[in-house]
Motif scaffolding. Structure first.
Motif, PDB file in Angstrom:
ATOM      1  N   ASP A   1      -1.545  46.154  71.036  1.00  0.00           N
ATOM      2  CA  ASP A   1      -2.777  46.940  71.148  1.00  0.00           C
ATOM      3  C   ASP A   1      -3.231  47.107  72.591  1.00  0.00           C
ATOM      4  OD1 ASP A   1      -3.433  44.333  71.643  1.00  0.00           O
ATOM      5  OD2 ASP A   1      -5.191  44.277  70.342  1.00  0.00           O
ATOM      6  N   SER A   2      -2.316  47.040  73.534  1.00  0.00           N
ATOM      7  CA  SER A   2      -2.689  47.242  74.929  1.00  0.00           C
ATOM      8  C   SER A   2      -3.031  48.705  75.175  1.00  0.00           C
ATOM      9  CB  SER A   2      -1.555  46.801  75.861  1.00  0.00           C
ATOM     10  OG  SER A   2      -0.419  47.640  75.707  1.00  0.00           O
ATOM     11  N   GLU A   3      -3.654  48.977  76.303  1.00  0.00           N
ATOM     12  CA  GLU A   3      -4.100  50.331  76.618  1.00  0.00           C
ATOM     13  C   GLU A   3      -2.933  51.311  76.688  1.00  0.00           C
ATOM     14  OE1 GLU A   3      -6.556  53.499  77.376  1.00  0.00           O
ATOM     15  OE2 GLU A   3      -7.130  51.458  76.786  1.00  0.00           O
ATOM     16  N   LEU A   4      -1.845  50.904  77.291  1.00  0.00           N
ATOM     17  CA  LEU A   4      -0.694  51.801  77.416  1.00  0.00           C
ATOM     18  C   LEU A   4      -0.033  52.058  76.070  1.00  0.00           C
ATOM     19  CD1 LEU A   4       0.971  50.467  80.696  1.00  0.00           C
ATOM     20  CD2 LEU A   4      -0.456  52.500  80.405  1.00  0.00           C
ATOM     21  N   GLU A   5      -0.073  51.098  75.172  1.00  0.00           N
ATOM     22  CA  GLU A   5       0.553  51.274  73.862  1.00  0.00           C
ATOM     23  C   GLU A   5      -0.287  52.147  72.938  1.00  0.00           C
ATOM     24  OE1 GLU A   5       2.570  47.361  72.428  1.00  0.00           O
ATOM     25  OE2 GLU A   5       0.968  46.806  73.802  1.00  0.00           O
ATOM     26  N   THR A   6      -1.591  52.123  73.085  1.00  0.00           N
ATOM     27  CA  THR A   6      -2.476  52.877  72.195  1.00  0.00           C
ATOM     28  C   THR A   6      -2.888  54.213  72.777  1.00  0.00           C
ATOM     29  OG1 THR A   6      -4.407  51.739  73.132  1.00  0.00           O
ATOM     30  CG2 THR A   6      -3.375  50.756  71.175  1.00  0.00           C
ATOM     31  N   SER A   7      -2.253  54.637  73.858  1.00  0.00           N
ATOM     32  CA  SER A   7      -2.581  55.912  74.499  1.00  0.00           C
ATOM     33  C   SER A   7      -1.414  56.867  74.307  1.00  0.00           C
ATOM     34  CB  SER A   7      -2.862  55.700  75.991  1.00  0.00           C
ATOM     35  OG  SER A   7      -3.017  56.936  76.653  1.00  0.00           O
ATOM     36  N   ALA A   8      -1.617  57.922  73.526  1.00  0.00           N
ATOM     37  CA  ALA A   8      -0.580  58.916  73.269  1.00  0.00           C
ATOM     38  C   ALA A   8      -1.106  60.296  73.628  1.00  0.00           C
ATOM     39  CB  ALA A   8      -0.135  58.871  71.811  1.00  0.00           C
ATOM     40  N   ALA A   9      -0.199  61.228  73.853  1.00  0.00           N
ATOM     41  CA  ALA A   9      -0.561  62.593  74.198  1.00  0.00           C
ATOM     42  C   ALA A   9      -0.677  63.435  72.937  1.00  0.00           C
ATOM     43  CB  ALA A   9       0.474  63.193  75.137  1.00  0.00           C
ATOM     44  N   LEU A  10      -1.615  64.384  72.929  1.00  0.00           N
ATOM     45  CA  LEU A  10      -1.787  65.349  71.847  1.00  0.00           C
ATOM     46  C   LEU A  10      -2.039  66.714  72.459  1.00  0.00           C
ATOM     47  CD1 LEU A  10      -2.149  66.204  68.908  1.00  0.00           C
ATOM     48  CD2 LEU A  10      -4.549  65.493  69.065  1.00  0.00           C
TER      49      LEU A  10
ATOM     50  N   SER B   1       2.354  40.410  87.344  1.00  0.00           N
ATOM     51  CA  SER B   1       3.595  41.180  87.474  1.00  0.00           C
ATOM     52  C   SER B   1       4.729  40.398  86.827  1.00  0.00           C
ATOM     53  CB  SER B   1       3.922  41.452  88.948  1.00  0.00           C
ATOM     54  OG  SER B   1       2.900  42.217  89.554  1.00  0.00           O
ATOM     55  N   SER B   2       5.376  41.015  85.857  1.00  0.00           N
ATOM     56  CA  SER B   2       6.487  40.357  85.172  1.00  0.00           C
ATOM     57  C   SER B   2       7.688  40.259  86.091  1.00  0.00           C
ATOM     58  CB  SER B   2       6.862  41.125  83.906  1.00  0.00           C
ATOM     59  OG  SER B   2       5.794  41.155  82.993  1.00  0.00           O
ATOM     60  N   SER B   3       8.538  39.307  85.796  1.00  0.00           N
ATOM     61  CA  SER B   3       9.748  39.135  86.583  1.00  0.00           C
ATOM     62  C   SER B   3      10.674  40.325  86.387  1.00  0.00           C
ATOM     63  CB  SER B   3      10.462  37.843  86.162  1.00  0.00           C
ATOM     64  OG  SER B   3      11.726  37.757  86.779  1.00  0.00           O
TER      65      SER B   3
ATOM     66  N   HIS C   1       9.690  35.176  83.926  1.00  0.00           N
ATOM     67  CA  HIS C   1       8.523  35.188  83.053  1.00  0.00           C
ATOM     68  C   HIS C   1       8.131  36.631  82.755  1.00  0.00           C
ATOM     69  CE1 HIS C   1       6.748  35.860  87.017  1.00  0.00           C
ATOM     70  NE2 HIS C   1       5.733  36.411  86.399  1.00  0.00           N
ATOM     71  N   ARG C   2       7.558  36.827  81.600  1.00  0.00           N
ATOM     72  CA  ARG C   2       6.981  38.113  81.204  1.00  0.00           C
ATOM     73  C   ARG C   2       5.478  37.936  81.077  1.00  0.00           C
ATOM     74  NH1 ARG C   2       9.112  42.517  78.747  1.00  0.00           N
ATOM     75  NH2 ARG C   2      11.026  41.382  78.227  1.00  0.00           N
ATOM     76  N   CYS C   3       4.730  38.798  81.718  1.00  0.00           N
ATOM     77  CA  CYS C   3       3.279  38.671  81.704  1.00  0.00           C
ATOM     78  C   CYS C   3       2.722  39.135  80.365  1.00  0.00           C
ATOM     79  CB  CYS C   3       2.666  39.509  82.827  1.00  0.00           C
ATOM     80  SG  CYS C   3       3.120  38.957  84.481  1.00  0.00           S
ATOM     81  N   PRO C   4       1.746  38.420  79.825  1.00  0.00           N
ATOM     82  CA  PRO C   4       1.091  38.902  78.604  1.00  0.00           C
ATOM     83  C   PRO C   4       0.294  40.161  78.888  1.00  0.00           C
ATOM     84  CG  PRO C   4      -0.025  36.957  79.463  1.00  0.00           C
ATOM     85  CD  PRO C   4       1.213  37.137  80.284  1.00  0.00           C
ATOM     86  N   GLU C   5       0.130  40.981  77.867  1.00  0.00           N
ATOM     87  CA  GLU C   5      -0.549  42.264  78.050  1.00  0.00           C
ATOM     88  C   GLU C   5      -2.030  42.091  78.355  1.00  0.00           C
ATOM     89  OE1 GLU C   5      -1.146  43.097  73.291  1.00  0.00           O
ATOM     90  OE2 GLU C   5       0.667  43.770  74.295  1.00  0.00           O
ATOM     91  N   GLU C   6      -2.581  40.885  78.118  1.00  0.00           N
ATOM     92  CA  GLU C   6      -3.997  40.658  78.432  1.00  0.00           C
ATOM     93  C   GLU C   6      -4.238  40.406  79.909  1.00  0.00           C
ATOM     94  OE1 GLU C   6      -3.152  39.434  74.230  1.00  0.00           O
ATOM     95  OE2 GLU C   6      -2.258  39.047  76.195  1.00  0.00           O
ATOM     96  N   THR C   7      -3.180  40.293  80.710  1.00  0.00           N
ATOM     97  CA  THR C   7      -3.334  40.039  82.151  1.00  0.00           C
ATOM     98  C   THR C   7      -2.686  41.178  82.925  1.00  0.00           C
ATOM     99  OG1 THR C   7      -1.310  38.702  82.115  1.00  0.00           O
ATOM    100  CG2 THR C   7      -3.409  37.553  81.845  1.00  0.00           C
TER     101      THR C   7
ATOM    102  N   SER D   1      -8.080  31.782  76.068  1.00  0.00           N
ATOM    103  CA  SER D   1      -7.591  31.736  77.441  1.00  0.00           C
ATOM    104  C   SER D   1      -6.322  30.887  77.540  1.00  0.00           C
ATOM    105  CB  SER D   1      -8.676  31.177  78.367  1.00  0.00           C
ATOM    106  OG  SER D   1      -9.832  31.986  78.324  1.00  0.00           O
ATOM    107  N   PHE D   2      -6.302  29.759  76.855  1.00  0.00           N
ATOM    108  CA  PHE D   2      -5.114  28.904  76.908  1.00  0.00           C
ATOM    109  C   PHE D   2      -3.947  29.530  76.151  1.00  0.00           C
ATOM    110  CE2 PHE D   2      -8.031  25.706  78.398  1.00  0.00           C
ATOM    111  CZ  PHE D   2      -7.239  24.886  79.196  1.00  0.00           C
ATOM    112  N   VAL D   3      -4.236  30.238  75.071  1.00  0.00           N
ATOM    113  CA  VAL D   3      -3.159  30.904  74.342  1.00  0.00           C
ATOM    114  C   VAL D   3      -2.526  31.985  75.208  1.00  0.00           C
ATOM    115  CG1 VAL D   3      -2.665  32.395  72.376  1.00  0.00           C
ATOM    116  CG2 VAL D   3      -4.105  30.390  72.076  1.00  0.00           C
ATOM    117  N   ILE D   4      -3.364  32.754  75.900  1.00  0.00           N
ATOM    118  CA  ILE D   4      -2.833  33.796  76.775  1.00  0.00           C
ATOM    119  C   ILE D   4      -2.036  33.182  77.919  1.00  0.00           C
ATOM    120  CG2 ILE D   4      -3.513  35.619  78.387  1.00  0.00           C
ATOM    121  CD1 ILE D   4      -5.910  36.162  76.551  1.00  0.00           C
ATOM    122  N   ALA D   5      -2.507  32.054  78.442  1.00  0.00           N
ATOM    123  CA  ALA D   5      -1.851  31.405  79.585  1.00  0.00           C
ATOM    124  C   ALA D   5      -0.885  30.318  79.153  1.00  0.00           C
ATOM    125  CB  ALA D   5      -2.914  30.822  80.523  1.00  0.00           C
TER     126      ALA D   5
END
Length: 980
Positions: free
Chosen positions: A289-298, A652-654, A642-648, A567-571
């Motif tokens: 449900d990140s911003e980039l995933e929920t943004s589509a063109a119409l 920057s992911s590796s 590492h891959r960054c969670p979408e909440e942060t 916060s701990f779940v995200i981190a």
């Protein structure tokens, strides 16, 4: 009988865990009720006359149709910014150079030169952003719940009312071409269809080229009323390469040419809709449900004027946003169809402004009429749904119904005399929009609520099961313990649950299988816990159940409490290594406090003929400190992956998590390929050196021969597969078929070799090189048969000497039968690592298939994984006294460190506990194109996801009997007494 009791107990524990998980997930992943009601032209959505725009029109339904034909172009994963021009967001700076910007140039020109004919919106998508759920929303106007994401790869026919069903029921000819998912959702609904397989995300062109082969001929034939195309190239390019790859620019340019070709062929009575079902993350994945995933063109376009005015001037970063489901009622009314019964979307009001009518305020009245029809349909759905289900908020439902009643009464009054009521019409429009938006917000909140009772019950059942395992682990150390008495309360509890289920069935009550299973689990668990408390807990303090050091317990409690904090779940990717490092430092400090960093005292009393060697000790304080420092270094190096969670978003992911095929630049790709092959060779060399150091490569047994020759072959096969996979797109056309075939066969060959090696280990698991001499020397390898678990204290303390004694007696009998001359001499070598050698070999064999399921550069993480495991085992063994009595006990420090390392490696291999981070490419390793083995692909993806836990679970067998490295006749091993 003892084995049967143990198996029954394990089956019971497995059932308890399953029941707890099922109860928890039934409250966490809720589903909503799907109504099968359908709208029809014969049944208006509410009381009152039809809108004035449909009066006297032949064949008119709820509203007169504005278009007789529709071309719907669905470009999978068409993110909104993919349709934006390549402009700089800061004045005075050069344009932003991104591969996906500015590639839909024709679309931009249409927007500029024909503002009354075209409009571009940002479509706001509701999660989960998976294709099947988005197709369901785009055709029904409903909100799929989160649990529906599990059906993305096992789609089922849509039972709810939808646009496709409304089109076919009115006799429209619907032609489809593209993703075969539509065939599963709407079986037999199309007058003509061209389906293409969609599961292989590595294939960027098959579906798109197949559509283009039929698109323009079908369109020119005129034998259609609705033409639907579903392109997959953009989505597959995102999964394979990511949105920033040059290949994405090529696919978007191809889609731009498709749009241009369609616009040139459109007639005046045809509406063109170009939309994306969802977006994608910066790594090219979706599902969350990140911003980039929920943004589509119409994009909407018509050869005739569609909008009364030009679009308002807005900044590119603040586009006009509409919910994705708003397209459903809009298309239904524009095509003269009833709005699907379960729709909760709001019509795009401005497309109903341009009407051919001489009445004043006709544009505003047309918008109000469309909104009123939409609101009537939604109100009818709410009434029907609230009667069948009780999951909507009652207070908010009443408020919305009152709002609709007022707006509907005002509309009916204005409909009788629309002259001079511009301001009143605007008020009605505002009220209707408030009602529709309030309904959508209420449904989102209601259908996303959790059942806290079920979640708490499932968590409590899981906690009680863990407590059960802890109790049994403590009792199992007592002499004379049997599992059979534990099964009596289980039998009584299950019997009571069956009786309860029978009584409920006879009364006609509806049985919930999840609740029934939980009742059976609780019924079997409570008698056991009561008996345990009455017979054991009341006599001994509760602290005896937690025989772990205080600092270790504190770390575990911190880890447990972290799951209750967002916060701990995200981190968690950073918290787990931090706790692991803290535990390692604690282990080193404990060794120092207990004086074990000093040179250990050697045994001076020989055991059963083993001589005590002379010379300096092999391990000293510097060695133990070196183990700790090396372990900390490996942990820090693994953290670079590492891959960054979408909440942060600031993280920057590796860049090293992507496959080599997505890299641009041949030199960099070759360098990384060399590094990956080097890591693979280092892994093989480390295992081989370890086995050679402990003398386990001297036996002529089949498993040892396989280690010598089979493992190098597996390494060569893995390296060859990496080379083909990274350069498959660059292969000459005449060799692509050969490359594709080899890319399928090589992983299968490696997996087959791994399976063969594991079978050999199961056949001959324990190999010991033995030399027997009586007159003339003889050499033979003796296998000690498995005779069950140890049953006495002597078995527990002197396992390896008993193996030696068994071989000595066996050879004495053989030599006596042949009447030998001379004394009997039997020499056994490397008994100390007899079990650990087999386990390390098995782990290496498992690592290769798991490594093939990951990107090439993850091989560096696998190398660090093995190094961490070996270092941790040596460090843990250094802290256990040589004369530790009793059975095979595992220190809590070891268990905790192992759990932390499994979690740390999970994140270091590029995983996150979210849908967009799933490595879908693993589903196609060793699998041919066009296969129908969905279960196999699901198994491969699951194995890829939990690869670290699989390896560490197998490595954890070495914890079963940790003993310090023993120096006796050259016998030495990390875990020399592991039984399996």
């Amino acid at each position: 009988m003892r084995k049967i009791s143990v198996l029954l107990f394990l089956a019971w524990v497995g059932f308890l865990f399953y029941a707890g998980i099922a109860l928890f997930t039934s409250g966490f992943l809720l589903t909503r009720l799907e109504l099968t009601n359908h709208s029809s032209c014969q049944e208006p959505p509410g009381p009152g006359s039809l809108p004035w725009g449909s009066r006297g029109e032949p064949g008119a339904c709820w509203m007169a149709s504005r278009f007789s034909r529709l071309v719907l172009v669905l470009i999978d994963a068409l993110r909104f910014d993919f349709a934006q021009p390549q402009l700089s967001h800061v004045s005075g700076e050069p344009p932003i150079s991104l591969p996906f910007l500015g590639k839909l140039g024709f679309l931009q020109r249409i927007l500029e030169i024909q503002p009354h004919h075209a409009r571009l919106y940002q479509s706001k998508v509701d999660p989960p952003t998976t294709t099947m759920q988005r197709l369901k929303a785009l055709t029904t106007g409903s909100l799929p719940t989160f649990i529906d994401a599990g059906s993305n790869f096992a789609s089922y026919a849509i039972a709810e009312d939808n646009l496709i069903k409304q089109l076919t029921s009115t006799g429209r000819r619907v032609v489809f071409m593209g993703d075969e998912t539509w065939n599963d959702l709407f079986p037999g609904a199309f007058s003509q269809a061209f389906f293409f397989p969609s599961f292989d995300v590595r294939d960027l062109h098959t579906v798109d080229n197949g559509i283009l082969e039929h698109l323009y001929p079908i369109m020119d034939s005129g034998e259609w009323d609705v033409l639907i195309t579903h392109f997959l190239g953009v989505d597959h390019c995102g999964h394979k390469h990511g949105p920033h790859h040059p290949e994405m620019a090529k696919k978007l340019s191809q889609m731009d040419q498709v749009i241009q070709g369609l616009v040139e062929r459109l007639e005046n009575d045809t509406l063109l809709v170009v939309t994306g079902d969802h977006g994608m993350t910066t790594s090219g994945n979706h599902g969350g449900d990140s911003e980039l995933e929920t943004s589509a063109a119409l994009f909407l376009y018509s050869p005739t004027a569609l909008f009364p005015s030009a679009p308002p001037e807005v900044r590119p970063e603040e586009p006009e946003v509409i919910p994705q489901i708003s397209l459903v009622p809009t298309l239904a009314l524009l095509l003269g169809l009833p709005i699907p019964f379960g729709n909760i979307g709001e019509v795009i009001a401005e497309v109903f402004s341009e009407v051919e009518d001489s009445q004043p305020h006709s544009a505003t009245l047309a918008q109000a009429s469309a909104l009123h029809l939409n609101a009537q349909q939604v109100s009818r759905f709410l009434h029907t749904y609230s009667t069948a289900a009780q999951d909507l908020q009652v207070k908010e439902l009443h408020r919305l119904q009152n709002l609709f009643s007022k707006a509907s009464a005002d509309y009916q009054r204005l409909l009788q005399s629309p002259q001079g009521a511009e301001a009143a019409l605007q008020t009605v429009i505002t009220e209707l929009q408030q009602f529709l938006r309030g309904v959508r917000a209420m449904c989102i909140e209601s259908w996303a609520r959790f059942s806290l009772v079920r979640m708490a019950g499932g968590a409590a059942l899981l906690a009680a099961t863990c407590f059960l395992c802890l109790l049994v682990s403590q009792w199992a150390t007592s002499p004379g313990f049997y599992f059979r008495p534990l099964l009596i309360p289980m039998a009584w509890g299950l019997t009571g649950a069956v009786v309860c289920a029978g009584l409920l069935a006879t009364t006609g009550l509806k049985l919930d299988s999840v609740v029934l299973g939980a009742m059976a689990a609780v019924g079997s668990l409570l008698p056991f816990l009561w008996r345990a408390w009455a017979g054991w807990g009341a006599k001994r303090p509760l602290a005896a159940l937690l025989p772990m050091p205080g600092p270790v317990l504190l770390l575990l409690l911190i880890r447990f409490a972290g799951f209750f904090s967002d916060s701990f779940v995200i981190a968690e990717a950073r918290a787990a290594p931090f706790l692991l490092i803290s535990l390692i430092l604690l282990l080193v400090a404990q060794l120092h406090w207990e004086g074990k960093l000093l040179p250990p005292k050697l045994l001076t009393i020989p055991r059963l003929g083993f001589l005590t060697p002379a010379g300096p000790p092999r391990h000293n304080g510097t060695h133990a400190l070196g183990l700790g420092v090396g372990l900390l270094l490996c942990i820090r190096l693994a953290g670079l992956f590492h891959r960054c969670p979408e909440e942060t978003p600031a993280c920057s992911s590796s860049p090293w998590l992507s496959p080599l095929a997505s890299m641009v630049g041949g030199r960099a790709k070759n360098v990384w390929y060399g590094a990956c092959v080097g890591a693979l060779a280092a892994l093989l060399a480390a295992v081989r050196l370890w086995l050679r150091r402990y003398g386990n490569l001297k036996s002529p047994e089949p498993p040892v021969l396989f280690v010598r020759w089979g493992l190098p072959l597996m390494g060569l096969g893995t390296a060859a597969y990496w080379a083909l996979a990274s350069g498959a797109d660059e292969a000459p056309p005449r060799l692509r078929a050969l490359v594709a075939g080899a890319s399928v066969m090589l992983p299968r060959a490696v997996a087959g070799l791994a399976a063969s090696g594991l079978m050999l280990l199961l056949w001959r698991p324990v190999t010991v090189l033995v030399k027997a001499a009586a007159g003339a020397p003889r050499t033979r390898t003796v296998l000690t048969p498995f005779s069950g678990p140890p049953t006495s204290q002597a078995d527990l303390d002197y396992v390896v000497p008993q193996i030696y004694r068994h071989m000595q007696e066996e050879f004495r009998g053989r030599l006596e039968r042949t009447k030998p001359q001379g004394p009997l001499t039997v020499a056994a070598y490397q008994l100390g690592s007899v079990y650990s050698a087999a386990m390390v070999t098995a782990l290496t064999l498992l690592a290769f298939p798991l490594l093939l399921l990951h990107a090439e550069r993850i091989s560096l993480v696998f190398l660090l994984l093995f190094l961490q495991s070996f270092l941790l085992l040596h460090l843990l063994a250094a802290g256990i006294p040589i004369t530790t009595p009793g059975p095979f006990t595992v220190p809590w420090q070891a268990v905790s460190a192992w759990a932390f390392m499994a979690t740390q490696t999970f994140y270091s291999t590029g995983h996150q506990p979210v849908f967009p981070a799933i490595h879908w490419h693993a589903a196609f390793v060793g699998v041919p194109e066009g296969h129908d083995f969905t279960w196999l692909s699901a198994l491969l993806v699951g194995t890829n996801t939990f690869a670290s836990h699989i390896l560490f679970a197998d490595f954890g067998l070495c914890l079963g009997s940790l003993r310090p490295p023993q120096a006796s006749h050259g016998l030495e091993g990390v875990c020399p007494q592991v039984h399996f």
